[in-house]
Design an enzyme around this catalytic site. Sequence first.
Site, mmCIF file in Angstrom:
data_model
loop_
_atom_site.group_PDB
_atom_site.id
_atom_site.type_symbol
_atom_site.label_atom_id
_atom_site.label_comp_id
_atom_site.label_asym_id
_atom_site.label_seq_id
_atom_site.Cartn_x
_atom_site.Cartn_y
_atom_site.Cartn_z
ATOM 1 N N GLU A 191 48.781 76.383 49.829
ATOM 2 C CA GLU A 191 47.381 76.673 50.224
ATOM 3 C C GLU A 191 47.430 78.341 50.532
ATOM 4 O O GLU A 191 47.929 78.797 50.079
ATOM 5 C CB GLU A 191 46.822 76.473 51.457
ATOM 6 C CG GLU A 191 46.682 75.365 51.502
ATOM 7 C CD GLU A 191 45.639 74.126 50.577
ATOM 8 O OE1 GLU A 191 44.866 74.386 50.547
ATOM 9 O OE2 GLU A 191 45.751 72.570 50.085
ATOM 10 N N LYS A 206 54.149 64.895 61.221
ATOM 11 C CA LYS A 206 54.665 64.016 60.729
ATOM 12 C C LYS A 206 55.963 63.285 61.990
ATOM 13 O O LYS A 206 56.278 62.271 61.373
ATOM 14 C CB LYS A 206 54.583 64.550 59.066
ATOM 15 C CG LYS A 206 53.933 64.757 58.010
ATOM 16 C CD LYS A 206 53.837 65.437 56.650
ATOM 17 C CE LYS A 206 52.671 65.420 56.206
ATOM 18 N NZ LYS A 206 53.400 66.433 54.763
ATOM 19 N N GLY A 305 49.339 65.052 46.763
ATOM 20 C CA GLY A 305 48.474 65.457 45.791
ATOM 21 C C GLY A 305 47.271 64.171 45.921
ATOM 22 O O GLY A 305 47.919 63.168 46.812
#
Length: 432
Positions: A191, A206, A305
């Site tokens: 980003e 995560k 993605g």
Amino acid sequence: MRTRPLKVALLGCGVVGSEVARIMTTHADDLAARIGAPVELAGVAVRRPSRVREGIDPALVTTDATALVKRGDIDVVVEVIGGIEPARTLITTAFEYGASVVSANKALLAQDGAALHAAAEEHGEDLYYEAAVAGAIPLIRPLRESLAGDKVNRVLGIVNGTTNFILDKMDSTGAGYQEALDEATALGYAEADPTADVEAFDAAAKAAILAGIAFHTRVRLDDVYREGMTEVTAADFASAREMGCTIKLLAICERAADGASVTARVHPAMIPLSHPLASVRGAYNAVFVESDAAGQLMFYGPGAGGAPTASAVLGDLVAVCRNRLSGATGPGESAYAALPVSPMGDVVTRYHISLDVADKPGVLAQVATVFAEHGVSIDTVRQQGRLDGSGEASLVVVTHRASDASLTGTVEALRKLDTVRGVASIMRVEGE
């Protein structure tokens, strides 16, 4: 097959949301056959309604996400907007109004997963989130269903594609960190503000989710030790290669040897080239799971993605819709073990320490004495003088297994030695 469709509300229509909508449309017949009823996209909540969204009826688009989840006829809410609010309120509202939820929101689940699970259970709804951890890689469901009868002892993985791309580029080309980051940004892997990735906030969220599921224990984001990768240098990779290793940003969730506690951490680490995770290249993710009965398992694939993440979202959507038709709900939170989460100071691992020292007799003996005084056993030592006339040398020490707390004390003592000019780098060694 039931002819009345199950209605789906989509919150967010960015890279992932638009792929979810596309697959729901193009694979509508297959999804209906697999579920046992058609699914209908009943509304799409967005921030910018004027934007053209190919394949989506403009009449379905709204900026009022709250009104959409409160309609009362929605069966499943798919949340892909991310962030804490308004996502948290929208999800709990969906439960109150009779809808199950499929989410890809790792930050929210890591922070408030217990409360969300409690809300889902209170209203008899499902909360599924396969897409929150590793994109298209099936991981949540294997951990909480396929391995439900097993005892998971360790989860070790690469769970952020951006950081793996950067580190892989540094390793394979000799590029510096900034150069590799610039390439990742140009290719769309990073980003404009890469902080969440390179400072390991994304991977830590995560890790919290994985540890909670693997160990049947509530693990929040605040419980996860986090160390970013911005300080990793080309010199670190050179040292790793001399040891037959490479460097990866790893999420590591472990059960203590006595089974009485767990740890969760994210940091750069050297791993042997013989370890399966060492061969994970580019922006791919991989997670290595170790359990009593199944042994060692590895899950590998694209971890981010639009299309890969949408694949995981649609897998959850099918499961939730099937549950709805059968009048059942899937597995909820399993936190019965309630194990304490140990601090990073208790974690035991190997360390690679690179020191800048005076190039004169007796230095090695002084350094070795400091390690001995702090109970840290040395595995190997390598010292090399410099030819620049500085009168300094590089001293690399690789330890046997030691606690983080003892290593911290060792380094503090080393910094006080007159012969130690500086600590160039400290890196953990994992995956033995």
